[in-house]
Write an enzyme that holds these catalytic residues in place. Sequence first.
Site, PDB file in Angstrom:
ATOM      1  N   LYS A 104       8.989  -2.555  -7.494  1.00 47.12           N
ATOM      2  CA  LYS A 104       8.195  -2.322  -8.722  1.00 47.12           C
ATOM      3  C   LYS A 104       7.943  -0.849  -8.963  1.00 47.12           C
ATOM      4  O   LYS A 104       7.992  -0.017  -8.046  1.00 47.12           O
ATOM      5  CB  LYS A 104       6.869  -3.086  -8.657  1.00 47.12           C
ATOM      6  CG  LYS A 104       5.961  -2.756  -7.463  1.00 47.12           C
ATOM      7  CD  LYS A 104       5.111  -1.521  -7.637  1.00 47.12           C
ATOM      8  CE  LYS A 104       4.342  -1.153  -6.374  1.00 47.12           C
ATOM      9  NZ  LYS A 104       3.767   0.185  -6.381  1.00 47.12           N
ATOM     10  N   PRO A 136      13.612   1.250  -1.458  1.00 48.25           N
ATOM     11  CA  PRO A 136      13.337   2.307  -0.480  1.00 48.25           C
ATOM     12  C   PRO A 136      12.141   1.965   0.427  1.00 48.25           C
ATOM     13  O   PRO A 136      11.136   1.442  -0.058  1.00 48.25           O
ATOM     14  CB  PRO A 136      13.005   3.527  -1.344  1.00 48.25           C
ATOM     15  CG  PRO A 136      13.497   3.214  -2.713  1.00 48.25           C
ATOM     16  CD  PRO A 136      13.645   1.734  -2.844  1.00 48.25           C
ATOM     17  N   GLY A 185       6.783   3.718  -2.124  1.00 49.85           N
ATOM     18  CA  GLY A 185       5.863   3.512  -3.246  1.00 49.85           C
ATOM     19  C   GLY A 185       6.405   2.539  -4.269  1.00 49.85           C
ATOM     20  O   GLY A 185       5.929   2.460  -5.396  1.00 49.85           O
ATOM     21  N   GLY A 215       6.907  -0.867  -3.380  1.00 53.26           N
ATOM     22  CA  GLY A 215       6.518  -2.225  -3.014  1.00 53.26           C
ATOM     23  C   GLY A 215       7.596  -3.026  -2.291  1.00 53.26           C
ATOM     24  O   GLY A 215       7.640  -4.251  -2.437  1.00 53.26           O
ATOM     25  N   GLY A 216       8.440  -2.366  -1.508  1.00 55.06           N
ATOM     26  CA  GLY A 216       9.505  -3.082  -0.786  1.00 55.06           C
ATOM     27  C   GLY A 216       8.957  -4.071   0.232  1.00 55.06           C
ATOM     28  O   GLY A 216       9.404  -5.224   0.308  1.00 55.06           O
ATOM     29  N   ALA A 228       7.544  -6.995  -1.536  1.00 56.73           N
ATOM     30  CA  ALA A 228       8.614  -7.883  -2.021  1.00 56.73           C
ATOM     31  C   ALA A 228       9.103  -8.776  -0.880  1.00 56.73           C
ATOM     32  O   ALA A 228       9.355  -9.969  -1.079  1.00 56.73           O
ATOM     33  CB  ALA A 228       9.762  -7.059  -2.598  1.00 56.73           C
ATOM     34  N   ASP A 249      -0.174  -5.506  -3.420  1.00 54.59           N
ATOM     35  CA  ASP A 249       0.988  -5.576  -4.318  1.00 54.59           C
ATOM     36  C   ASP A 249       1.781  -6.875  -4.177  1.00 54.59           C
ATOM     37  O   ASP A 249       2.748  -7.095  -4.909  1.00 54.59           O
ATOM     38  CB  ASP A 249       1.951  -4.411  -4.039  1.00 54.59           C
ATOM     39  CG  ASP A 249       1.382  -3.080  -4.498  1.00 54.59           C
ATOM     40  OD1 ASP A 249       0.452  -3.083  -5.330  1.00 54.59           O
ATOM     41  OD2 ASP A 249       1.870  -2.042  -4.018  1.00 54.59           O
TER      42      ASP A 249
HETATM   43  O1  C5P Z   1      -3.131  -3.822   0.380  1.00 55.46           O
HETATM   44  P1  C5P Z   1      -2.216  -2.900   1.115  1.00 55.46           P
HETATM   45  O2  C5P Z   1      -2.070  -3.293   2.568  1.00 55.46           O
HETATM   46  O3  C5P Z   1      -0.910  -2.693   0.442  1.00 55.46           O
HETATM   47  O4  C5P Z   1      -2.944  -1.483   1.111  1.00 55.46           O
HETATM   48  C1  C5P Z   1      -2.686  -0.505   2.079  1.00 55.46           C
HETATM   49  C2  C5P Z   1      -3.826   0.503   2.088  1.00 55.46           C
HETATM   50  O5  C5P Z   1      -3.808   1.258   0.872  1.00 55.46           O
HETATM   51  C3  C5P Z   1      -5.213  -0.081   2.164  1.00 55.46           C
HETATM   52  O6  C5P Z   1      -5.598  -0.323   3.495  1.00 55.46           O
HETATM   53  C4  C5P Z   1      -6.054   1.017   1.514  1.00 55.46           C
HETATM   54  O7  C5P Z   1      -6.273   2.070   2.422  1.00 55.46           O
HETATM   55  C5  C5P Z   1      -5.119   1.552   0.429  1.00 55.46           C
HETATM   56  N1  C5P Z   1      -5.365   0.890  -0.875  1.00 55.46           N
HETATM   57  C6  C5P Z   1      -6.518   1.213  -1.566  1.00 55.46           C
HETATM   58  N2  C5P Z   1      -6.769   0.623  -2.779  1.00 55.46           N
HETATM   59  C7  C5P Z   1      -5.896  -0.266  -3.317  1.00 55.46           C
HETATM   60  C8  C5P Z   1      -4.702  -0.608  -2.622  1.00 55.46           C
HETATM   61  C9  C5P Z   1      -4.477  -0.003  -1.399  1.00 55.46           C
HETATM   62  O8  C5P Z   1      -7.308   2.028  -1.101  1.00 55.46           O
HETATM   63  N3  C5P Z   1      -6.173  -0.834  -4.506  1.00 55.46           N
END
Ligand code: C5P
Length: 309
Positions: free
Chosen positions: A17, A102, A106, A108-109, A112, A144
């Site tokens: 994405k 990649p 950044g 979202g691999g 996915a 994501d």
């Molecule tokens: O949800 P995910 O594991 O992808 O997020 C990784 C890290 O990115 C979270 O632990 C947080 O530190 C940061 N994050 C955030 N706010 C979001 C999404 C991610 O601070 N909305």
Amino acid sequence: MSIVPERTGLHVRAAGKINVHLGVGLPGADGYHPLATVFQAVSLFEDVYAEAAADFSVTVVGPESDAVPTDDRNLALQAARLLAADAEYAGGVHLEIHKSVPVAGGMGGGSADAAAALVACDALWQTGFTSTHLQGLAAQLGADVPFALLGGTAIGTGRGDILNPALAHGRFEWVLALSGTGLSTPAVYRELDVHRFELGDDHERPASIEVPVGVLQALRAGDPHALAAMMHNDLQVAALRLRPDLQEVLDRGIEAGALRGMVSGSGPTIAFLCASAEAADRVRRTLEGFGIRALRAHGPVPGARVISS
Ligand code: C5P
């Protein structure tokens, strides 16, 4: 002649994405930042093959496969385990992930992969769960992951996991400039907090967290020029603080004729929006000429779905 081994197992495909708009508020007590974002799924795909097994295991195939953990940190494996526990399924699964998105880019691999694993195991184990139920499990795996299930173009609020589909006409042409080394998502969010603290404007941010209506109008009109004018990413300033070299990539893409370039999600991949497929080809070739690895993609494309069983 090389012999391509025949893949066995249920095949699910999920897309990477781009965030065409990413507004970020101040972190809440849970450490997450409230978002107002617009996702678009693009044609870089993760292919996941799932086969019934007694236990849970994963192998990863692709040029960057060494960078992906295959132990408990693997998000696809976590997805399979979560679904098994929720469905009270006693067996396991072997997953084989073929990566094209990649790694740590950044785009979202990993999300996915998790979405594909949910769809694959759901089909394999015939859980009978609704898509709403799967969305709930996806949200537990990462911010994501719900969008990777849904695909298309969608507005994300909350952590980015509360989704509303958005209308998008036609096909948007993107060029993705890749980076040799990844950026850690939490590190980029932290850097944004530091940047805002230094500026002293961190108390004013939460009120501004909404998707500008112009972004949605440009998507609905299928107008890349209008969308280019509206693209915005609050995380870009933080990604550039951590990786100032990305500014040169942004400049090169614009010089090559892209309408607009922007850090994708938390970076370091740069997404360039182009006016046409021909313009995108030119931008990709020019970037490659400067030694910058670049890929073409278009969006929107569907979310995680079974290709063959
Ligand atoms: O949800 P995910 O594991 O992808 O997020 C990784 C890290 O990115 C979270 O632990 C947080 O530190 C940061 N994050 C955030 N706010 C979001 C999404 C991610 O601070 N909305």
